[in-house]
Design a protein around this motif. Structure first.
Motif, PDB file in Angstrom:
ATOM      1  N   LEU A 120     -12.868 -17.912  30.808  1.00  0.00           N
ATOM      2  CA  LEU A 120     -11.789 -17.395  29.964  1.00  0.00           C
ATOM      3  C   LEU A 120     -12.160 -17.467  28.488  1.00  0.00           C
ATOM      4  O   LEU A 120     -12.683 -18.485  28.012  1.00  0.00           O
ATOM      5  N   VAL A 121     -11.882 -16.397  27.759  1.00  0.00           N
ATOM      6  CA  VAL A 121     -12.030 -16.372  26.302  1.00  0.00           C
ATOM      7  C   VAL A 121     -10.638 -16.413  25.683  1.00  0.00           C
ATOM      8  O   VAL A 121      -9.782 -15.585  26.015  1.00  0.00           O
ATOM      9  N   THR A 122     -10.391 -17.388  24.809  1.00  0.00           N
ATOM     10  CA  THR A 122      -9.101 -17.524  24.140  1.00  0.00           C
ATOM     11  C   THR A 122      -9.237 -17.104  22.685  1.00  0.00           C
ATOM     12  O   THR A 122     -10.066 -17.658  21.945  1.00  0.00           O
ATOM     13  N   VAL A 123      -8.468 -16.111  22.277  1.00  0.00           N
ATOM     14  CA  VAL A 123      -8.493 -15.612  20.897  1.00  0.00           C
ATOM     15  C   VAL A 123      -7.453 -16.380  20.082  1.00  0.00           C
ATOM     16  O   VAL A 123      -6.253 -16.353  20.408  1.00  0.00           O
ATOM     17  N   ALA A 124      -7.896 -17.057  19.052  1.00  0.00           N
ATOM     18  CA  ALA A 124      -6.989 -17.868  18.228  1.00  0.00           C
ATOM     19  C   ALA A 124      -6.089 -16.982  17.374  1.00  0.00           C
ATOM     20  O   ALA A 124      -6.404 -15.821  17.097  1.00  0.00           O
ATOM     21  N   LYS A 125      -4.976 -17.532  16.943  1.00  0.00           N
ATOM     22  CA  LYS A 125      -4.056 -16.801  16.072  1.00  0.00           C
ATOM     23  C   LYS A 125      -4.705 -16.528  14.718  1.00  0.00           C
ATOM     24  O   LYS A 125      -5.716 -17.145  14.343  1.00  0.00           O
ATOM     25  N   GLU A 126      -4.156 -15.583  13.973  1.00  0.00           N
ATOM     26  CA  GLU A 126      -4.646 -15.274  12.633  1.00  0.00           C
ATOM     27  C   GLU A 126      -4.305 -16.397  11.661  1.00  0.00           C
ATOM     28  O   GLU A 126      -3.326 -17.142  11.856  1.00  0.00           O
ATOM     29  N   SER A 127      -5.089 -16.543  10.622  1.00  0.00           N
ATOM     30  CA  SER A 127      -4.852 -17.578   9.618  1.00  0.00           C
ATOM     31  C   SER A 127      -3.464 -17.395   8.988  1.00  0.00           C
ATOM     32  O   SER A 127      -3.130 -16.306   8.512  1.00  0.00           O
ATOM     33  N   GLY A 128      -2.664 -18.427   9.052  1.00  0.00           N
ATOM     34  CA  GLY A 128      -1.324 -18.383   8.466  1.00  0.00           C
ATOM     35  C   GLY A 128      -0.297 -17.653   9.306  1.00  0.00           C
ATOM     36  O   GLY A 128       0.839 -17.456   8.860  1.00  0.00           O
ATOM     37  N   GLN A 129      -0.647 -17.245  10.519  1.00  0.00           N
ATOM     38  CA  GLN A 129       0.300 -16.508  11.347  1.00  0.00           C
ATOM     39  C   GLN A 129       1.448 -17.400  11.772  1.00  0.00           C
ATOM     40  O   GLN A 129       1.249 -18.523  12.251  1.00  0.00           O
ATOM     41  N   ALA A 130       2.656 -16.908  11.620  1.00  0.00           N
ATOM     42  CA  ALA A 130       3.851 -17.683  11.956  1.00  0.00           C
ATOM     43  C   ALA A 130       4.075 -17.712  13.457  1.00  0.00           C
ATOM     44  O   ALA A 130       3.587 -16.851  14.198  1.00  0.00           O
ATOM     45  N   THR A 131       4.839 -18.713  13.895  1.00  0.00           N
ATOM     46  CA  THR A 131       5.190 -18.789  15.302  1.00  0.00           C
ATOM     47  C   THR A 131       6.145 -17.663  15.673  1.00  0.00           C
ATOM     48  O   THR A 131       6.765 -17.049  14.809  1.00  0.00           O
ATOM     49  N   GLN A 132       6.232 -17.353  16.985  1.00  0.00           N
ATOM     50  CA  GLN A 132       7.102 -16.288  17.486  1.00  0.00           C
ATOM     51  C   GLN A 132       6.759 -14.924  16.880  1.00  0.00           C
ATOM     52  O   GLN A 132       7.634 -14.105  16.603  1.00  0.00           O
ATOM     53  N   THR A 133       5.452 -14.693  16.644  1.00  0.00           N
ATOM     54  CA  THR A 133       5.019 -13.389  16.120  1.00  0.00           C
ATOM     55  C   THR A 133       3.852 -12.868  16.953  1.00  0.00           C
ATOM     56  O   THR A 133       3.141 -13.625  17.624  1.00  0.00           O
TER      57      THR A 133
END
Length: 461
Positions: free
Chosen positions: A298-311
Motif C-alpha cells: 500500500l502507498v499512503t499519500v500524505a495530506k498537503e502542508s497546512g491542509q485542514a481537517t475535514q477537507t
C-alpha cells in the motif's frame, strides 16, 4: 421418453448453463476492464451457441422419431430364441413386441436431472423441509423429492430425515444465490480470480522490474559477449477460507413459502458480498484473506502542508493518481466514503470539473460517477471522512483470489434449532486472496523518489 432423448436434453441443459456462466463472467471482466468483448471471447461464445443449436436439432430429430415409433401399429415378428409379449385384444389385429433373450429394462429417476429437483420454487423446497420435521413424528409422510437428496451419512441413521439430519438445497437455487452475490458491487470479478476444485493453489510470481533485478535486456556490440541475467521467481500459496451464513428461520415463516424466497435469498447474498468485499480491502489475513489496504504494498499519500481537517483538495487527488503503478490507470477504480461527496462536487482543474456525477461520466452501470476519468464507488467500506483510506485509488489486477469451484455450498437442518421450532439454512462460500506484490515499486534511479503501487490511499487529515 427415450433414454437418448433424456440424455440429449440433459446435455443441452449443461451447455446452456456453461454458456450462461461464460457470458456473465466475460461481461463482468469486460466491464471491470472498460472494454468490449475480444475476438477470442466472441468466437468462444459463438462456438458454445453453435453446440446448443446443434443439440437442439438432435433433440427435435429424436422427438420426431419417437412420435413416429409411437404411432406404429404393425405387428413385429418374434426373434429367434426370444419370448413375445402379446398386446391386449382389440378391435384390430393384435400386436406383439419382440423382446430379445436376456434383455432387461432399467429405470432412472428423471427428477435428478432437474436442477430444481422437482421443486417449483425455493419456497416449495423450504415447505418440504418443514414437512420432514413432521415426518419424524409420524404425523406426515416424507416428501419423496427430499428422500432422494439426503446428505451423506454420518455415524448414525435416521429413517425419516436426511442421513445427517439435513437436505442439500437443489443446485438451481444454490446458483441463483451465488449469482446475486457477484452482481454490481462485488469486487471479486475485478480481481485475478481462479476457480479451484482443491483447497489451495500455488502461484509463481516475479516482482522484478525492467530497470531492476531479474531478467534484463542489454545492448550488445558486434563481436562482444552479451550480458546475462537470472530469473528471480518466487511462489505464493493461497488456501481457501470459509465464509459462512447461518440463518435460523422460524417454522411459522416457512409456512409462507413466497415470503421466505424473497427474504432469505437477498439476505444471504448481501452478507456474503459485504464480507467478501471487506476482506479484499481490509482483511487481516489468517482465517480470512489479506486485504490490499492492510498490505505492505500500500502507498499512503500524505495530506498537503497546512491542509485542514475535514477537507479534500484537488492536489490530494492528483498526487494519488501519480502514485498509481504505471499502466494501471485503465484498470483502476476510486473507492470513497459517501461523506466525501460534498467536497468533490464543484472541484475543478482550471475550468474542467474532475468529478462527474452519474449520467455525465464515461461509465455508468454500478458506479456513482467518475473522478479524474476513472469510476468512483461510494462505499461504506471506506474509512470515515478525513481518516486514512476515506478515499483510495486501486487496481485489483494487483490482487489475486481463488474461489471454490461450484460457487456457494448450501444445506438445511431442522435439528440445530429444534427446541426453538426453527429450521437452519446454511450457506458457505470459500475464498482466499492476497496482493500479488509485497512492496511498492521503486522507479529507476534518478527518475523519481516516489514509489508506486496497485493500491494508493489518502492519509488522515
Amino acid at each position: 421418453m427415450s433414454v437418448k432423448l433424456r440424455a440429449l436434453q440433459a446435455k443441452k441443459a449443461e451447455l446452456v448453463a456453461a454458456a450462461r456462466k461464460f457470458n456473465d463472467e466475460t461481461d463482468a471482466r469486460a466491464q471491470a476492464e472498460n472494454r468490449g468483448w475480444t475476438v477470442e471471447e466472441t468466437t468462444q461464445y459463438s462456438a458454445m451457441r453453435d453446440s446448443i443449436v446443434a443439440t437442439q436439432a438432435s433433440i427435435e430429430r429424436e422427438q420426431a422419431l419417437v412420435a413416429e415409433e409411437a404411432g406404429l401399429q404393425a405387428t413385429m415378428p418374434p426373434m429367434s430364441g426370444a419370448s413375445t409379449i402379446a398386446a391386449p385384444p382389440a378391435a384390430a389385429a393384435p400386436a406383439t413386441v419382440a423382446v430379445p433373450a436376456g434383455a432387461r429394462i432399467s429405470v432412472e429417476e428423471n427428477v435428478m436431472n432437474d436442477p430444481r429437483r422437482g421443486f417449483r420454487s425455493f419456497g416449495d423446497f423450504s415447505r418440504a423441509v418443514r414437512g420432514a420435521a413432521l415426518a419424524a413424528t409420524g404425523a406426515a409422510a416424507l416428501d419423496r423429492r427430499l428422500s432422494m437428496m439426503a446428505a451423506a451419512p454420518t455415524t448414525y441413521g435416521n429413517e425419516s430425515n436426511g442421513a445427517d439430519g439435513g437436505f442439500a438445497v437443489p443446485p438451481e437455487f444454490s446458483q441463483e444465490i451465488w449469482r446475486l452475490s457477484i452482481e454490481d458491487g462485488s469486487l471479486v470479478p475485478m480481481t485475478l480470480n481462479t476457480e479451484t476444485s482443491s483447497n489451495s493453489m500455488v502461484f509463481p510470481k516475479d516482482e522484478t522490474t525492467p530497470w531492476g533485478s531479474g531478467v534484463q535486456a542489454y545492448w550488445k556490440g558486434e563481436g562482444s559477449a552479451s550480458g546475462q541475467s537470472k530469473m528471480q521467481l518466487g511462489t505464493e500459496m493461497l488456501r481457501l477460507k470459509e465464509l459462512m451464513v447461518l440463518v435460523p428461520v422460524t417454522n411459522e415463516l416457512l409456512e409462507d413459502a413466497p415470503a421466505l424466497g424473497s427474504y432469505l435469498t437477498p439476505l444471504a447474498s448481501d452478507r456474503i458480498q459485504w464480507k467478501t468485499n471487506e476482506a479484499i480491502l481490509f482483511g487481516t489475513g489468517g482465517a480470512q484473506p489479506q486485504g490490499c489496504m492492510n498490505s505492505n504494498a500500500l502507498v499512503t499519500v500524505a495530506k498537503e502542508s497546512g491542509q485542514a481537517t475535514q477537507t479534500l483538495l484537488q492536489a490530494n487527488i492528483s498526487r494519488m493518481r501519480s502514485r498509481l503503478l504505471t499502466g494501471q490507470l485503465k484498470n483502476a477504480i476510486w473507492i470513497g466514503n459517501p461523506d466525501i461527496l460534498p467536497a468533490l462536487e464543484g472541484m475543478t482543474v482550471g475550468q474542467i470539473p474532475i468529478f462527474l456525477p452519474p449520467g455525465t461520466g464515461i461509465r455508468e452501470g454500478g458506479y456513482d460517477g467518475t473522478l479524474n476519468g476513472r469510476p468512483l464507488i461510494l462505499s461504506e467500506h471506506a474509512a470515515a471522512f478525513s481518516s486514512q483510506s476515506d478515499l483510495s485509488l486501486i487496481s485489483l489486477k494487483g490482487y489475486r483470489t481463488i474461489t471454490k469451484a461450484g460457487g456457494l455450498e448450501t444445506a438445511t437442518s431442522m435439528h440445530l434449532y429444534f427446541d426453538a421450532n426453527a429450521t437452519a439454512f446454511r450457506f458457505i462460500f470459500r475464498i482466499d486472496g492476497q496482493p500479488v506484490m509485497q512492496a511498492p515499486v521503486t522507479p529507476p534511479t534518478g527518475k523519481s523518489t516516489n514509489t508506486r503501487s496497485y493500491f494508493v490511499t489518502l492519509g488522515a487529515r
